[in-house]
Design an enzyme around this catalytic site. Structure first.
Site, PDB file in Angstrom:
ATOM      1  N   CYS A  43       3.743   1.614  -1.272  1.00 13.39           N
ATOM      2  CA  CYS A  43       4.324   1.745  -2.613  1.00 13.39           C
ATOM      3  C   CYS A  43       3.308   2.362  -3.574  1.00 13.39           C
ATOM      4  CB  CYS A  43       4.777   0.382  -3.130  1.00 13.39           C
ATOM      5  SG  CYS A  43       5.953  -0.484  -2.065  1.00 13.39           S
ATOM      6  N   GLY A  97       0.801  -1.217   0.000  1.00 10.20           N
ATOM      7  CA  GLY A  97       0.000   0.000   0.000  1.00 10.20           C
ATOM      8  C   GLY A  97       0.828   1.259   0.000  1.00 10.20           C
TER       9      GLY A  97
END
Length: 498
Positions: free
Chosen positions: A53, A51
């Protein structure tokens, strides 16, 4: 309607251009050619399911486009689910991990994760620690970042060596320039050469270094007092700048829609912030988005505006009780600076009885437990959501069973519901944290071994001061406990935090 092949090709080319990425995709096959030969590059090691990223992706893309076009700095990324060996080679153990490569040599990226912060950080990396500033570049250079430091001299009056030494230390955070041309430009309020001026895109626009003794230490203090606004909104993007200052942070928690109250309080508190400059940093924060951060600072989380001071170094919190007004905050801060306010210590109620083999430690019971000088105490500080803590729980309970009735107390504190009191000689920075206090001492010994029952028992027996019962042994019959504990990357739930 007939569409020509040429027109269709042009439309497709336009679409491809819209979705083209300036972030280079790396694999084990092209990593060397794409990165190791670059003077400077930034590489993100990521996982598609991560998430954080996904949140970083649009900012990383925007920064890549800007840096490619203006500074020829390459931004690239590696999918670690498809290139595990490559990610392992660079010590990647969490996502996203960003590394700066300079002539093939990696260092950790420690900057912000928003587009403008990434751009600013990498521009600093592309420059020498101190940039030579000329009459032609001066006006543009002093406006090229939020905080820019320029030292002024001339061919006969050199720039102080301490300025260049400090620039090497702080180059990741600020831009540094040296102006040695004659004649110098108009310099604000300077007492003569050599001179050092901090230019900033906020408040009064500049600050002049006036200490006659130019040292790394004096420059550090000067920048610390002048490199953040008198009162600004704080968020994850700029929290690091405040943390680096090492000063207490005074938070005004306010609902973002309540702009009238925000502007009124900010205007009223700015003189107080100016008076306490260099002692406390004042900020305001979105009370709705960061409600959990407010609760962690011992605010009730149901009434806004609210005000609290956080001393990061001491890990102490000082919430203002009662009605929040400019007058109340001013009086509160005067008492805080005078040391007349006690920190707020969050604690669960003290258990009426302790019948379990693991002692339920709470903040208000701290001195009672650790005041037992004849007892060895092994304490775990945990968070309920922590996967490592959940896996340790049955082992810790078995350890408690092992020592129940002896002069060894196996204790446990939920660090999300209790603060470690200021009297403790340590702070909890991760979970689980395991600390052992031998009997008859005030020292705490860190436990850093694996979390198998055998290893924990061996540690207790090696460090205990109390006498073990006759025939005591650390052997046990649970074959499963002989297996090494498998370590996992902690899966921390995503939420808004600083």
């Amino acid at each position: 309607m007939k569409v020509s092949t040429l027109s269709l090709f042009g439309a497709l080319t336009t679409l491809v251009g819209v979705f083209a990425s300036d972030v280079v995709d790396l694999t084990s096959g092209n990593f060397k050619n794409e990165v190791l030969g670059e003077d400077l590059a930034l590489v993100e090691f990521f996982a598609p399911w991560c998430g954080h990223c996904k949140n970083l992706a649009p900012h990383y893309e925007e920064a890549a486009t800007e840096l490619k076009s203006k500074k020829k700095i390459k931004l690239a990324k590696v999918d670690c689910t498809e290139n595990q060996a490559l990610c392992g080679e660079y010590g990647v153990n969490g996502y996203p991990t960003l590394k700066v490569f300079r002539n093939g040599e990696p260092t950790d990226y420690t900057g912000p994760r928003k587009a403008d912060g990434i751009i600013s950080y990498m521009v600093k990396q592309s420059l020498p620690a101190v940039t030579d500033v000329t009459p032609g570049s001066h006006d543009e250079f002093i406006k090229s970042d939020k905080v820019v430091l320029v030292a002024y001299g001339n061919p006969t009056i050199p720039i102080p060596d301490a300025f260049r030494e400090y620039a090497e230390i702080a180059r990741d955070s600020y831009l540094f320039g040296a102006y040695t041309s004659s004649p110098p430009p108009e310099i604000p309020e300077t007492p003569g050469l050599p001179a050092i001026v901090l230019y900033k895109s906020f408040d009064e626009g500049h600050a002049v270094f006036r200490d006659s003794d130019v040292t790394v230490e004096s420059l550090t203090e000067f920048v610390r007092a002048n490199s953040v606004p008198l009162m600004d909104e704080i968020s994850p993007e700029n929290f690091g700048a405040y943390a680096e200052q090492g000063l207490p942070i005074a938070y005004l928690f306010i609902e973002p829609e309540d702009t009238t109250t925000l502007h009124t309080l900010v205007d009223a508190l700015t003189p107080v912030a100016k008076e306490l400059k260099g002692k406390v940093n004042f900020v305001y924060i979105d009370a709705v988005k960061f409600i959990d951060h407010g609760k962690s600072l011992n605010l009730p989380g149901d009434s806004w505006p609210a005000f609290v001071v956080q001393d990061l170094a001491a890990q102490t919190k000082y919430p203002l009780t009662g009605t929040v007004s400019a007058k109340a905050i001013t009086e509160f801060m005067n008492k805080f600076i005078a040391g007349e306010i006690a920190p707020s210590i969050k604690s669960e109620p003290i258990p009426e009885i302790q019948e379990e083999s693991v002692y339920h430690l709470v903040a208000d019971d701290w001195e009672n437990l650790f005041g037992q000088d004849d007892k060895d105490i092994f304490a775990e500080f945990f968070a309920p959501w922590c996967g490592h803590c959940q896996r340790l729980a049955p082992i810790w309970e078995t350890l408690g069973d092992k020592y129940k009735g002896q002069n060894v107390i196996i204790a446990q504190m939920d660090a999300t519901l209790n603060d470690v009191p200021p009297v403790a000689p340590f702070r909890v920075a991760g979970f689980p944290t395991l600390k052992f206090r031998p009997a008859g001492t005030t020292e705490f010994v860190d436990y850093n071994g694996d979390r198998s029952l055998d290893s924990l028992e061996e540690f207790v027996e090696s460090n205990r001061r109390s006498k073990a019962p006759s025939g005591n042994t650390t052997a046990h019959d649970d074959d499963d406990d002989d297996e090494d504990e498998e370590e996992f990357e902690e899966d921390v739930p995503e939420h808004d935090e600083l």
